[in-house]
Design a protein around this motif. Structure first.
Motif, short mmCIF file in Angstrom:
data_model
loop_
_atom_site.label_atom_id
_atom_site.label_comp_id
_atom_site.label_asym_id
_atom_site.label_seq_id
_atom_site.Cartn_x
_atom_site.Cartn_y
_atom_site.Cartn_z
N GLU A 113 0.83 -1.21 0.00
CA GLU A 113 0.00 0.00 0.00
C GLU A 113 0.86 1.26 0.00
OE1 GLU A 113 -2.47 -0.48 3.42
OE2 GLU A 113 -3.98 -1.65 2.35
N ASN A 114 1.87 1.26 0.87
CA ASN A 114 2.77 2.43 0.93
C ASN A 114 3.49 2.63 -0.40
OD1 ASN A 114 2.05 2.88 3.58
ND2 ASN A 114 3.86 1.87 4.44
N ALA A 115 3.84 1.53 -1.05
CA ALA A 115 4.53 1.62 -2.34
C ALA A 115 3.66 2.31 -3.37
CB ALA A 115 4.92 0.22 -2.82
N LEU A 116 2.38 1.96 -3.41
CA LEU A 116 1.48 2.57 -4.38
C LEU A 116 1.16 4.02 -4.03
CD1 LEU A 116 -0.99 -0.39 -5.03
CD2 LEU A 116 0.83 0.44 -6.53
N ASP A 117 1.20 4.33 -2.76
CA ASP A 117 0.92 5.71 -2.32
C ASP A 117 2.13 6.62 -2.52
OD1 ASP A 117 -1.71 5.31 -1.53
OD2 ASP A 117 -1.16 4.76 0.51
N ASN A 118 3.32 6.02 -2.65
CA ASN A 118 4.54 6.83 -2.70
C ASN A 118 5.47 6.40 -3.83
OD1 ASN A 118 4.34 8.44 0.00
ND2 ASN A 118 3.90 6.32 0.59
N VAL A 119 4.92 6.32 -5.03
CA VAL A 119 5.75 5.98 -6.18
C VAL A 119 6.67 7.17 -6.49
CG1 VAL A 119 5.77 5.39 -8.63
CG2 VAL A 119 3.99 4.47 -7.14
N LYS A 120 7.96 6.95 -6.42
CA LYS A 120 8.88 8.04 -6.70
C LYS A 120 10.17 7.52 -7.31
CE LYS A 120 10.72 8.19 -1.95
NZ LYS A 120 10.98 9.06 -0.78
N ASN A 121 10.78 8.35 -8.12
CA ASN A 121 12.03 7.98 -8.77
C ASN A 121 13.17 7.98 -7.76
OD1 ASN A 121 10.76 7.99 -11.37
ND2 ASN A 121 10.90 10.23 -11.36
N TYR A 122 14.23 7.28 -8.11
CA TYR A 122 15.43 7.31 -7.27
C TYR A 122 16.07 8.69 -7.36
CZ TYR A 122 15.63 2.25 -6.42
OH TYR A 122 15.37 0.98 -5.98
N SER A 123 16.54 9.18 -6.23
CA SER A 123 17.28 10.44 -6.23
C SER A 123 18.68 10.18 -6.79
CB SER A 123 17.39 10.99 -4.81
OG SER A 123 18.21 10.14 -4.01
N GLN A 124 19.41 11.24 -7.07
CA GLN A 124 20.77 11.10 -7.57
C GLN A 124 21.65 10.40 -6.55
OE1 GLN A 124 21.89 11.85 -10.75
NE2 GLN A 124 23.59 10.61 -10.00
N ASP A 125 21.48 10.73 -5.28
CA ASP A 125 22.27 10.09 -4.22
C ASP A 125 21.95 8.60 -4.14
OD1 ASP A 125 23.52 12.44 -3.58
OD2 ASP A 125 22.24 12.89 -1.86
N GLU A 126 20.67 8.26 -4.24
CA GLU A 126 20.28 6.85 -4.20
C GLU A 126 20.86 6.09 -5.39
OE1 GLU A 126 15.94 6.59 -2.03
OE2 GLU A 126 16.02 7.50 -4.02
N THR A 127 20.82 6.71 -6.55
CA THR A 127 21.36 6.08 -7.76
C THR A 127 22.85 5.82 -7.61
OG1 THR A 127 19.69 7.14 -9.15
CG2 THR A 127 21.67 6.33 -10.25
N THR A 128 23.55 6.78 -7.06
CA THR A 128 25.00 6.62 -6.86
C THR A 128 25.29 5.49 -5.88
OG1 THR A 128 25.39 8.97 -7.27
CG2 THR A 128 27.10 7.77 -6.07
N THR A 129 24.52 5.41 -4.80
CA THR A 129 24.70 4.36 -3.79
C THR A 129 24.42 2.99 -4.39
OG1 THR A 129 24.09 5.87 -2.01
CG2 THR A 129 23.95 3.52 -1.54
N ILE A 130 23.38 2.90 -5.19
CA ILE A 130 23.02 1.62 -5.81
C ILE A 130 24.12 1.17 -6.76
CG2 ILE A 130 21.45 0.53 -7.46
CD1 ILE A 130 19.19 2.14 -6.14
N LYS A 131 24.66 2.08 -7.55
CA LYS A 131 25.74 1.73 -8.48
C LYS A 131 26.96 1.19 -7.74
CE LYS A 131 24.56 4.79 -12.34
NZ LYS A 131 24.98 5.96 -13.17
N LYS A 132 27.28 1.79 -6.61
CA LYS A 132 28.42 1.31 -5.81
C LYS A 132 28.13 -0.08 -5.26
CE LYS A 132 30.13 5.86 -4.34
NZ LYS A 132 30.34 6.77 -3.18
N HIS A 133 26.89 -0.28 -4.82
CA HIS A 133 26.49 -1.59 -4.29
C HIS A 133 26.53 -2.65 -5.39
CE1 HIS A 133 24.36 -4.61 -2.00
NE2 HIS A 133 23.35 -4.61 -2.86
N LEU A 134 25.99 -2.34 -6.56
CA LEU A 134 25.95 -3.30 -7.66
C LEU A 134 27.33 -3.67 -8.17
CD1 LEU A 134 22.95 -1.90 -9.75
CD2 LEU A 134 22.96 -3.94 -8.31
N ALA A 135 28.30 -2.77 -7.99
CA ALA A 135 29.66 -3.05 -8.46
C ALA A 135 30.23 -4.31 -7.83
CB ALA A 135 30.56 -1.85 -8.16
N ASN A 136 29.76 -4.64 -6.63
CA ASN A 136 30.23 -5.85 -5.94
C ASN A 136 29.76 -7.12 -6.63
OD1 ASN A 136 31.47 -4.48 -3.68
ND2 ASN A 136 29.40 -4.06 -2.94
N TYR A 137 28.74 -7.01 -7.47
CA TYR A 137 28.13 -8.19 -8.08
C TYR A 137 28.31 -8.23 -9.59
CZ TYR A 137 26.07 -8.13 -3.47
OH TYR A 137 25.91 -8.10 -2.11
#
Length: 199
Positions: free
Chosen positions: A159-183
């Protein structure tokens, strides 16, 4: 990292940066078994459809429980909300992730590693997963976690997901890229080599 040598994800196929807000479907789930939490997700999703009649859940996979899942969907008038894609290859999986806002991994077994979680993050999806096994580590703090088997928590997150659909921020995108680099393949190969060198 937990010391487990994980297989890399396909960074060529699972590499999408389209905005979440513009994606045409809501939730994507890979699996058709009770142990993967498929029934839990279906029950929780059924409860929120009354409030969100246009919500869509796509279920990927085949197996012995698929017919029962389809029967439940038909019997409860959910055919417009729950779509079944059957077994798919990596190319189709990549496409399906690119048109969904959320990947949901409600597994109830001891998952050593959550490749689907990694693929979801790499596809630009937000991820909801249970606290089972290695799923939270694969998520890397970049998603929502609930206690496995807890349908009320899962329903609330949907429910919260449907109420708060939002794009990743630039900071979130950067953090995810660093995390994915491990895999990515080069990092995984280095991990394997370091283990062999220690033997």
């Amino acid at each position: 990292m937990n010391g487990v040598l994980n297989n890399p994800y396909n960074e060529i196929l699972f590499n999408n940066s389209s905005k979440i807000e513009g994606r045409i479907r809501n939730f994507l789930h890979v699996g058709t078994r009770s142990s993967k939490g498929t029934w839990d997700l279906l029950f929780a999703f059924h409860k929120i459809v009354f409030k969100y009649p246009k919500a869509i859940l796509t279920i990927i996979g085949s197996g012995s429980e698929l017919d029962s899942l389809k029967s439940y969907v038909r019997a409860n008038g959910l055919s417009n909300n729950v779509l079944f894609s059957g077994a798919v290859d990596e190319n189709e999986m990549s496409y399906l992730m690119s048109i969904h806002q959320y990947v949901v991994v409600p597994s109830k077994v001891d998952e050593a590693f959550g490749l689907v979680v990694i693929e979801g993050l790499a596809s630009g999806c937000r991820v909801i997963c249970s606290d089972d096994g290695g799923l939270p580590e694969a998520l890397g703090g970049m998603g929502l976690v609930f206690h496995k088997g807890n349908l009320e928590e899962l329903q609330t997150l949907l429910e919260n997901a449907l109420d708060n659909v939002k794009n990743y921020s630039q900071d979130e995108t950067t953090t995810i890229k660093k995390h994915l680099a491990n895999y990515k393949s080069d990092s995984v190969v280095k991990n394997y080599l370091s283990v062999f060198e220690k033997k």
